[in-house]
Design an enzyme around this catalytic site. Sequence first.
Site, mmCIF file in Angstrom:
data_model
loop_
_atom_site.group_PDB
_atom_site.id
_atom_site.type_symbol
_atom_site.label_atom_id
_atom_site.label_comp_id
_atom_site.label_asym_id
_atom_site.label_seq_id
_atom_site.Cartn_x
_atom_site.Cartn_y
_atom_site.Cartn_z
ATOM 1 N N HIS A 121 -9.938 -5.536 -3.007
ATOM 2 C CA HIS A 121 -8.606 -5.816 -2.456
ATOM 3 C C HIS A 121 -8.736 -6.163 -0.982
ATOM 4 O O HIS A 121 -9.627 -5.661 -0.292
ATOM 5 C CB HIS A 121 -7.671 -4.618 -2.645
ATOM 6 C CG HIS A 121 -8.279 -3.320 -2.242
ATOM 7 N ND1 HIS A 121 -9.181 -2.640 -3.035
ATOM 8 C CD2 HIS A 121 -8.162 -2.589 -1.111
ATOM 9 C CE1 HIS A 121 -9.577 -1.543 -2.417
ATOM 10 N NE2 HIS A 121 -8.980 -1.487 -1.234
ATOM 11 N N ASP B 242 0.850 -1.193 0.000
ATOM 12 C CA ASP B 242 0.000 0.000 0.000
ATOM 13 C C ASP B 242 0.888 1.245 0.000
ATOM 14 O O ASP B 242 1.898 1.306 0.699
ATOM 15 C CB ASP B 242 -0.906 -0.017 1.241
ATOM 16 C CG ASP B 242 -2.079 0.934 1.114
ATOM 17 O OD1 ASP B 242 -3.222 0.442 1.101
ATOM 18 O OD2 ASP B 242 -1.854 2.162 1.028
ATOM 19 N N ILE B 243 0.473 2.232 -0.799
ATOM 20 C CA ILE B 243 1.275 3.457 -0.929
ATOM 21 C C ILE B 243 1.182 4.323 0.329
ATOM 22 O O ILE B 243 2.038 5.181 0.569
ATOM 23 C CB ILE B 243 0.816 4.251 -2.180
ATOM 24 C CG1 ILE B 243 1.917 5.162 -2.689
ATOM 25 C CG2 ILE B 243 -0.463 5.023 -1.902
ATOM 26 C CD1 ILE B 243 1.630 5.748 -4.062
ATOM 27 N N HIS C 281 -6.775 -5.999 2.516
ATOM 28 C CA HIS C 281 -5.650 -5.400 3.236
ATOM 29 C C HIS C 281 -5.064 -6.429 4.204
ATOM 30 O O HIS C 281 -5.818 -7.106 4.912
ATOM 31 C CB HIS C 281 -6.114 -4.210 4.085
ATOM 32 C CG HIS C 281 -6.689 -3.067 3.315
ATOM 33 N ND1 HIS C 281 -5.998 -1.900 3.088
ATOM 34 C CD2 HIS C 281 -7.899 -2.892 2.724
ATOM 35 C CE1 HIS C 281 -6.766 -1.050 2.404
ATOM 36 N NE2 HIS C 281 -7.919 -1.633 2.175
ATOM 37 N N VAL D 258 -11.066 2.423 -3.580
ATOM 38 C CA VAL D 258 -10.585 1.967 -4.892
ATOM 39 C C VAL D 258 -11.492 0.826 -5.327
ATOM 40 O O VAL D 258 -11.582 -0.203 -4.635
ATOM 41 C CB VAL D 258 -9.111 1.500 -4.824
ATOM 42 C CG1 VAL D 258 -8.687 0.924 -6.167
ATOM 43 C CG2 VAL D 258 -8.194 2.659 -4.429
#
Length: 161
Positions: A115, A45-46, A117, A111
Amino acid sequence: MQGEDQPNAVQRGGFDPHTVFAKILGGELPATFVYRDELVAAFLDIQPITPGHTLVVPLVKAASLAELPPATGARMFTVAQRVGAALRGSGLACEGVNLFLADGVAAGQTVFHLHLHVFPRYADDGFRWKLPERYYQPPPRADIEAAGERIRAALEGQRPG
Ligand code: 5GP
């Protein structure tokens, strides 16, 4: 032949192919990948909650849980288990692991390419779930039973799978 993990017309129609994750998976944008197979990929993750925060992402274009082929969902969990074990063995601070998936805006999804996490937890890492006030006053048992009845009925109404 279209397999279970190929997107069908509904999935293609309901999916925004221009999400940042689609671009990362397609190599248009950079990311730090830690895993990739024929169904899923995992990259960092960014904006990590804690160092090592990883996202397990289906290659198939599924915006929501409803669009996710079950076999891909199963693989996402298997890979999340492996990433969790890797985080614990990585030397990064990791005394525990949280998995989190947001399905829908109300659930916190930002987003719209599904996804999972996976992020390390450790004492004083600063992360807290903010619970509503009602959490501290549990409902009557009958309310829980009534909710269970509704969910059982909805499950029975689903097609097998
Ligand atoms: P959501 O809120 O949808 O559950 O999580 C979206 C996650 O994607 C956030 O944790 C956010 O930091 C991460 N994210 C958003 N944009 C990018 C990006 O360009 N690259 C990477 N690696 N992660 C991103």
